[in-house]
Design a protein around this motif. Structure first.
Motif, PDB file in Angstrom:
ATOM      1  N   GLN A 249     -79.093-114.488 110.055  1.00  0.00           N
ATOM      2  CA  GLN A 249     -80.203-115.588 110.907  1.00  0.00           C
ATOM      3  C   GLN A 249     -80.235-115.126 112.424  1.00  0.00           C
ATOM      4  O   GLN A 249     -81.544-114.735 112.214  1.00  0.00           O
ATOM      5  N   ASN A 250     -79.508-113.764 111.918  1.00  0.00           N
ATOM      6  CA  ASN A 250     -79.783-113.297 113.406  1.00  0.00           C
ATOM      7  C   ASN A 250     -79.272-111.673 113.227  1.00  0.00           C
ATOM      8  O   ASN A 250     -79.356-111.102 114.099  1.00  0.00           O
ATOM      9  N   THR A 251     -79.803-111.522 111.875  1.00  0.00           N
ATOM     10  CA  THR A 251     -80.266-110.219 111.039  1.00  0.00           C
ATOM     11  C   THR A 251     -79.598-108.942 111.882  1.00  0.00           C
ATOM     12  O   THR A 251     -80.195-107.287 112.134  1.00  0.00           O
ATOM     13  N   ASN A 252     -77.723-109.258 111.492  1.00  0.00           N
ATOM     14  CA  ASN A 252     -76.989-108.001 112.138  1.00  0.00           C
ATOM     15  C   ASN A 252     -76.606-107.626 110.800  1.00  0.00           C
ATOM     16  O   ASN A 252     -75.087-106.616 111.428  1.00  0.00           O
ATOM     17  N   CYS A 253     -76.769-107.790 109.872  1.00  0.00           N
ATOM     18  CA  CYS A 253     -75.990-107.471 108.766  1.00  0.00           C
ATOM     19  C   CYS A 253     -74.518-107.946 108.920  1.00  0.00           C
ATOM     20  O   CYS A 253     -73.692-107.624 108.109  1.00  0.00           O
ATOM     21  N   ALA A 254     -73.672-108.608 109.660  1.00  0.00           N
ATOM     22  CA  ALA A 254     -72.867-108.713 109.576  1.00  0.00           C
ATOM     23  C   ALA A 254     -72.260-110.607 109.155  1.00  0.00           C
ATOM     24  O   ALA A 254     -73.627-111.646 109.845  1.00  0.00           O
ATOM     25  N   SER A 255     -71.321-111.472 108.722  1.00  0.00           N
ATOM     26  CA  SER A 255     -71.121-112.562 108.708  1.00  0.00           C
ATOM     27  C   SER A 255     -70.808-113.712 109.686  1.00  0.00           C
ATOM     28  O   SER A 255     -69.601-113.337 109.857  1.00  0.00           O
ATOM     29  N   ASP A 256     -71.125-113.825 110.671  1.00  0.00           N
ATOM     30  CA  ASP A 256     -71.669-114.825 112.153  1.00  0.00           C
ATOM     31  C   ASP A 256     -70.577-116.342 111.236  1.00  0.00           C
ATOM     32  O   ASP A 256     -71.709-116.990 110.551  1.00  0.00           O
ATOM     33  N   ALA A 257     -70.374-116.982 111.980  1.00  0.00           N
ATOM     34  CA  ALA A 257     -70.468-118.267 112.346  1.00  0.00           C
ATOM     35  C   ALA A 257     -71.708-118.872 112.185  1.00  0.00           C
ATOM     36  O   ALA A 257     -71.892-118.552 112.975  1.00  0.00           O
ATOM     37  N   GLY A 258     -70.991-119.796 111.300  1.00  0.00           N
ATOM     38  CA  GLY A 258     -72.694-120.859 111.668  1.00  0.00           C
ATOM     39  C   GLY A 258     -73.844-120.151 110.458  1.00  0.00           C
ATOM     40  O   GLY A 258     -74.673-121.401 110.282  1.00  0.00           O
ATOM     41  N   GLU A 259     -73.853-119.427 110.052  1.00  0.00           N
ATOM     42  CA  GLU A 259     -74.612-118.837 109.312  1.00  0.00           C
ATOM     43  C   GLU A 259     -74.318-119.229 107.924  1.00  0.00           C
ATOM     44  O   GLU A 259     -73.100-118.941 107.501  1.00  0.00           O
ATOM     45  N   PRO A 260     -75.902-120.596 107.281  1.00  0.00           N
ATOM     46  CA  PRO A 260     -75.590-120.893 106.487  1.00  0.00           C
ATOM     47  C   PRO A 260     -75.354-119.624 105.384  1.00  0.00           C
ATOM     48  O   PRO A 260     -76.183-118.773 104.829  1.00  0.00           O
ATOM     49  N   GLY A 261     -74.399-120.637 103.591  1.00  0.00           N
ATOM     50  CA  GLY A 261     -74.084-119.567 102.608  1.00  0.00           C
ATOM     51  C   GLY A 261     -76.307-119.553 101.430  1.00  0.00           C
ATOM     52  O   GLY A 261     -76.481-120.924 102.315  1.00  0.00           O
ATOM     53  N   LEU A 262     -76.415-119.413 100.006  1.00  0.00           N
ATOM     54  CA  LEU A 262     -77.343-119.637 100.285  1.00  0.00           C
ATOM     55  C   LEU A 262     -76.715-119.786  98.599  1.00  0.00           C
ATOM     56  O   LEU A 262     -76.358-119.156  97.796  1.00  0.00           O
ATOM     57  N   GLN A 263     -77.401-121.118  98.349  1.00  0.00           N
ATOM     58  CA  GLN A 263     -76.738-121.410  96.477  1.00  0.00           C
ATOM     59  C   GLN A 263     -77.341-120.904  95.861  1.00  0.00           C
ATOM     60  O   GLN A 263     -78.578-121.221  95.532  1.00  0.00           O
ATOM     61  N   GLY A 264     -76.496-121.051  94.250  1.00  0.00           N
ATOM     62  CA  GLY A 264     -77.498-120.727  92.791  1.00  0.00           C
ATOM     63  C   GLY A 264     -77.752-119.647  92.454  1.00  0.00           C
ATOM     64  O   GLY A 264     -78.218-119.433  91.824  1.00  0.00           O
ATOM     65  N   TRP A 265     -77.138-118.267  93.983  1.00  0.00           N
ATOM     66  CA  TRP A 265     -78.006-117.271  93.491  1.00  0.00           C
ATOM     67  C   TRP A 265     -77.358-116.035  92.525  1.00  0.00           C
ATOM     68  O   TRP A 265     -75.928-117.122  92.672  1.00  0.00           O
ATOM     69  N   THR A 266     -77.164-115.203  91.654  1.00  0.00           N
ATOM     70  CA  THR A 266     -76.309-115.140  90.709  1.00  0.00           C
ATOM     71  C   THR A 266     -75.770-113.831  90.945  1.00  0.00           C
ATOM     72  O   THR A 266     -77.105-112.603  91.312  1.00  0.00           O
ATOM     73  N   VAL A 267     -74.988-113.262  90.392  1.00  0.00           N
ATOM     74  CA  VAL A 267     -74.464-111.846  91.293  1.00  0.00           C
ATOM     75  C   VAL A 267     -73.710-111.483  89.515  1.00  0.00           C
ATOM     76  O   VAL A 267     -73.117-112.010  89.487  1.00  0.00           O
ATOM     77  N   GLU A 268     -73.786-109.932  89.416  1.00  0.00           N
ATOM     78  CA  GLU A 268     -73.065-109.182  88.479  1.00  0.00           C
ATOM     79  C   GLU A 268     -72.639-108.162  88.808  1.00  0.00           C
ATOM     80  O   GLU A 268     -72.910-107.733  89.591  1.00  0.00           O
ATOM     81  N   ALA A 269     -71.512-107.986  88.150  1.00  0.00           N
ATOM     82  CA  ALA A 269     -70.524-106.750  88.676  1.00  0.00           C
ATOM     83  C   ALA A 269     -70.664-106.304  87.267  1.00  0.00           C
ATOM     84  O   ALA A 269     -70.542-106.493  86.112  1.00  0.00           O
ATOM     85  N   THR A 270     -71.189-104.070  87.670  1.00  0.00           N
ATOM     86  CA  THR A 270     -71.180-103.871  86.212  1.00  0.00           C
ATOM     87  C   THR A 270     -70.448-102.563  85.997  1.00  0.00           C
ATOM     88  O   THR A 270     -70.642-101.860  87.175  1.00  0.00           O
ATOM     89  N   ASN A 271     -70.045-102.123  85.288  1.00  0.00           N
ATOM     90  CA  ASN A 271     -69.161-100.886  84.963  1.00  0.00           C
ATOM     91  C   ASN A 271     -70.257-100.084  84.019  1.00  0.00           C
ATOM     92  O   ASN A 271     -69.280 -98.739  83.734  1.00  0.00           O
ATOM     93  N   GLY A 272     -70.942 -99.717  84.418  1.00  0.00           N
ATOM     94  CA  GLY A 272     -72.090 -98.974  83.394  1.00  0.00           C
ATOM     95  C   GLY A 272     -71.672 -99.679  81.245  1.00  0.00           C
ATOM     96  O   GLY A 272     -72.848 -98.974  81.123  1.00  0.00           O
ATOM     97  N   THR A 273     -71.136-100.489  81.522  1.00  0.00           N
ATOM     98  CA  THR A 273     -70.585-100.508  79.762  1.00  0.00           C
ATOM     99  C   THR A 273     -70.236-102.085  79.962  1.00  0.00           C
ATOM    100  O   THR A 273     -71.648-103.078  79.077  1.00  0.00           O
ATOM    101  N   ASP A 274     -70.275-102.952  80.767  1.00  0.00           N
ATOM    102  CA  ASP A 274     -69.777-104.391  80.471  1.00  0.00           C
ATOM    103  C   ASP A 274     -70.269-104.533  82.117  1.00  0.00           C
ATOM    104  O   ASP A 274     -70.305-104.203  83.073  1.00  0.00           O
ATOM    105  N   SER A 275     -70.791-105.929  81.841  1.00  0.00           N
ATOM    106  CA  SER A 275     -71.582-107.061  83.020  1.00  0.00           C
ATOM    107  C   SER A 275     -70.962-107.777  83.009  1.00  0.00           C
ATOM    108  O   SER A 275     -70.443-108.717  82.384  1.00  0.00           O
ATOM    109  N   TYR A 276     -70.491-108.325  84.260  1.00  0.00           N
ATOM    110  CA  TYR A 276     -69.709-109.860  84.903  1.00  0.00           C
ATOM    111  C   TYR A 276     -70.668-110.367  85.537  1.00  0.00           C
ATOM    112  O   TYR A 276     -71.206-109.995  87.028  1.00  0.00           O
ATOM    113  N   TYR A 277     -70.231-111.924  85.455  1.00  0.00           N
ATOM    114  CA  TYR A 277     -71.585-112.552  86.368  1.00  0.00           C
ATOM    115  C   TYR A 277     -70.713-113.809  87.200  1.00  0.00           C
ATOM    116  O   TYR A 277     -69.663-114.012  86.755  1.00  0.00           O
ATOM    117  N   GLY A 278     -71.490-113.925  88.352  1.00  0.00           N
ATOM    118  CA  GLY A 278     -71.060-115.128  88.944  1.00  0.00           C
ATOM    119  C   GLY A 278     -72.325-116.293  89.637  1.00  0.00           C
ATOM    120  O   GLY A 278     -73.039-115.330  90.250  1.00  0.00           O
TER     121      GLY A 278
END
Length: 808
Positions: A249-278
């Motif tokens: 919210q304060n656009t400083n690219c850092a996690s500060d107290a009170g800044e809410p999380g964003l729910q239901g977003w997909t994150v992928e980790a890939t090593n170029g061959t396999d991918s894992y998700y959360g």
């Protein structure tokens, strides 16, 4: 010793300034000339290495256990201070460190941040309320600490409110943590008020001079005041990538107290061959189970309203313990509320009460003010009650106010209704939800604004479709098709068509008992799907006095826009209580669906055992042709956790579900989960996508569901004879036929292959080979009705069409 050598040779300035030599409790510093490889330097280095080789070390060990003495397995324990290490408890709850003598250390257990519902039930809430009211005080300081789920160092009704929200799946985590720890030998000055003074959650060691084997802790599961939590494994402490996606919210690219999380977003980790998700939780946290290695972590944004300070984290190293702090700071590039709604039900049964779960989210960057969900129920439904109140009713349309919905916020409510006994068995019932505000956030640059909607009605002697342009005037003409069951009919009139803003095109077809469907092309660049469509089932009767059923769900409803969801389900009699279904079901035996068609998977389960099920776990190994990055959770019968495990495995975990067995409470013995996922891009026509799931009830062997399948590539049958090959013309005579039909292929080539025959339901009823360009089909044993045929040769379709069989 090896680490100490590394520290010497990796000194940031090339050579250390001093060598610290210990002599008992004193330390002598031998100066070493900076960046000069002299005899003095090497003498000092040899003394340092000798000192390191003979440095005395001691073992510090302990155990994590619950108040009841149960060992806590796979929990992390940290040591900080003169050295930094991590240990994982073994099945007996023990951990151990080897540390240098004379150092100062702090031993701290770490909370297991998964399974917040573990051990938490309405019974715990009852016990806490009795404690608050003084009717039955909690009888141990550990239970009192467990009741403080909001971390306020007190117990009040806010704690039970938060627990209720967790149980109802309105939240997925407690505000502070999941576990807390207290040094085992700590004696509470006042056991009735364990908050003052704050009990020690770590053990401090100064000047370590001997082995320590009693660094023990009592682990406390928050919300569990009757010691029912299972602590035999913390799945959080394996090879994992942990981070958080949050609204910066304060656009400083850092996690500060009170800044809410964003729910239901997909994150992928890939090593170029396999991918894992959360998938991110309520607080924005994601947790990806991976294998040791180096990964790039990629964020999949739900829309274009957000910019990431860094949308790919490169070179994240994964070891055999979790690596945390891999956060994504998200900043709004446009202030807009982007709403999303979905409907889910496990099944529909006539003459019974049924229910819908309505899930909604704000994936936008601005809080949605005075939001509401409008639900239009099937005419055979009678709404009885709901978990939140409705404020207006217009016929079978109910409006549910949901208040203000913040960015990244998601919630759900349920509606209970009765399905009339007057409905025909197998009849399709469609319910539509629309969420407000429904304004679009910007417009795609390549879309000029037309938005088509199709509605269909049965007027008694005909089926009427209306194509309505809800947007800007159409600059280019569009086409439409009319489908009778699964047969494409010749479009009656005005095809292609062009509509002004607000303009309408009306198409009528006969009420003959068939299921009619109209699909109209959206304008180029329309952001939510390529087709507007509607279906009408059961209008009039066919020649046998019946109607065709089961065709509506073979095709996708017109609900690509996130603000609309249409759920069409056939009512049923008896059924397999533990199964898996995929929607749309697809056409013909192959279950054909368009190449990029998302699939809604519904997994149903029922406790048919002899006792209450406390935990239900569903493992679903996705087909390699499905894209985990498109995963979207649509709803569930009970609160559950969604985890994406390694190997494309989805885990849906229902902890503390308390699912009664069917002999005790049949209606309450059922449950379900529903999710959506799309095929990967670039797949070829004919790709077969199969899927099944394993359902675990407590510690019993899994129940393996049926296998669903879809074939990528749209298929309809044409009402008239449609020649598929450029040098093929087919004639079929007589048609209608009562005895024998002759097929004549007019072509300069000689053909051989197979004649495939389908009934109204799309089931294959006959297959006959042919070896030349003229052959016959005996229809004497066939029932009267409409059939569809296809001529295939060498993997190609030569022609297809409709064959009518009549009996005298």
């Amino acid at each position: 010793m090896l680490q100490n050598l590394k520290n010497v040779f990796d000194h940031p300035k090339g050579c250390p300034h001093f060598c610290n030599v210990k002599n008992g409790s004193s330390v002598k510093q031998i100066p070493m000339k900076k960046n000069t490889l002299t005899k003095t330097y090497f003498l000092g280095l040899l003394i340092c290495l000798a000192q390191m080789a003979t440095a005395q070390q001691f073992t510090v060990s302990g155990r994590l256990e619950t108040e009841a003495g149960a060992p806590m397995n796979q929990f992390r324990v940290l040591v900080t201070g003169s050295d930094n290490q991590v240990a994982i408890t073994d099945p007996s709850g023990h951990f151990s460190f080897t540390l240098d003598a004379g150092g100062d250390y702090q031993i701290t257990p770490v909370s297991c941040d998964e399974g917040y519902l573990n051990g938490v039930s309405t019974f715990d809430m009852v016990l806490i309320v009795k404690h608050i009211e003084g009717l039955e005080p909690l009888n141990s300081p550990y239970k009192i600490l467990a009741a403080d789920v909001d971390g306020s160092n007190s117990i009040n009704t806010l704690d039970t409110t938060i627990m209720r929200q967790l149980i109802l799946n309105h939240i997925t985590e407690f505000p502070v943590s999941n576990f807390r720890f207290v040094q085992k030998d700590y004696v509470f000055p006042d056991p009735t008020n364990p908050f003052v003074p704050a009990p020690p959650s770590a053990i401090t060691i100064t000047n370590l001079q001997a082995d320590i084997n009693n660094a023990d802790f009592i682990g406390i599961k928050l919300g569990d005041v009757n010691n029912t939590a299972v602590v035999d494994a913390c799945g959080d402490n394996v090879s994992r990538i942990i981070g958080r996606v949050f609204n910066d919210q304060n656009t400083n690219c850092a996690s500060d107290a009170g800044e809410p999380g964003l729910q239901g977003w997909t994150v992928e980790a890939t090593n170029g061959t396999d991918s894992y998700y959360g998938v991110t939780t309520l607080t924005g946290k994601y947790n990806i189970a991976a294998v040791p290695g180096t990964f790039d972590v990629i964020l999949h944004k739900p829309n274009g309203l957000w910019d990431a300070c860094q949308d790919t984290l490169f070179g994240v190293v994964v070891t055999d313990i979790p690596t945390a702090g891999h956060d994504f700071a998200m900043q709004a590039n446009m202030l807009c509320a982007s709403m999303d709604v979905s409907l889910s039900t496990p099944f529909l049964r006539r003459c019974f009460d049924n229910y819908y779960v309505v899930n909604y989210c704000n994936n936008g960057t601005l809080e949605a003010q005075d939001a509401s969900v409008e639900v239009h129920f099937d005419t055979f439904f009678t709404v009885l009650n709901s978990s939140i109140p409705w404020n207006t009713v217009d016929g079978n349309t109910y409006t549910f106010p949901i208040g203000n919905v913040g960015p990244g916020e998601c919630a759900a409510f349920t509606v209970i209704f009765n399905l009339s006994c007057d409905a025909a068995l197998g009849q399709t019932h469609c319910t539509e939800a629309r969420i407000f505000p429904d304004t679009a956030c910007g417009s795609p640059f390549n879309w000029d604004g037309p938005e088509l909607r199709v509605k269909g009605y049965c007027t008694g002697d005909e089926v009427k479709f209306m194509i309505h342009n809800m947007g800007a005037p159409m600059q280019l003409p569009s086409n439409y098709i009319v489908v009778e069951d699964i047969v494409v009919m010749t479009p009656p009139i005005n095809n292609p068509f062009t509509l002004t803003a607000g303009g309408m095109e009306v198409i009528t077809v006969p009420a003959n008992g068939a299921t009619w469907r109209l699909e109209a092309e959206q304008a180029p660049g329309y952001p939510w799907g390529k087709m507007a469509s509607a279906s009408v089932e059961g209008c009039g009767t066919n020649s046998n006095g019946g109607v065709s059923l089961g065709f509506v769900t073979k095709f996708s409803p017109d609900d690509e826009s996130p603000i609309i969801d249409i759920d069409c389900v056939e009512n049923m009699g008896s059924f397999d209580p533990n199964d898996k279904q995929g929607f749309p079901r697809g056409a013909l035996d192959e279950h054909y669906i368009p190449l990029q068609q998302s699939i809604d998977y519904l997994i149903r389960f029922q406790n048919t055992g002899t006792d209450t099920a406390f935990t239900v776990k569903i493992l679903d190994t996705l087909s390699s042709f499905l894209d985990p990055g498109t995963l979207r959770f649509l709803g569930s019968s009970h609160p559950c956790y969604l985890n994406q495990l390694s190997g494309n495995v989805l885990e849906f975990l229902f902890t503390n579900i308390l699912l009664p067995d069917s002999n005790v409470n049949e209606p309450a013995s059922h449950g379900f989960v529903k999710f959506q996922i799309a095929p990967k891009a670039g797949l070829s026509h004919g790709t077969l996508v199969e899927n099944s799931a394993a359902i675990y009830f407590d510690f019993n062997a899994p129940i393996i569901t049926n296998t669903t399948w879809h074939t990528l590539g749209e298929k309809f049958l044409d009402a008239n004879i449609l020649n598929k090959m450029p040098d093929v013309a087919l004639e079929v005579f007589p048609n209608p036929v009562s005895d024998v039909a002759t097929f004549l292929i007019k072509s300069p080539h000689s053909w051989k292959g197979n004649l495939l025959l389908y009934d109204l339901a799309g089931r294959q009823v006959a297959q006959q080979p042919f070896a030349n360009n003229q052959f016959q089909l005996n229809t004497k044993t066939m029932d009267s009705g409409v059939y569809w045929f296809r001529l295939d040769s060498g993997g190609q379709t030569l022609a297809q069409g409709k064959l009518v069989v009549v009996r005298d």
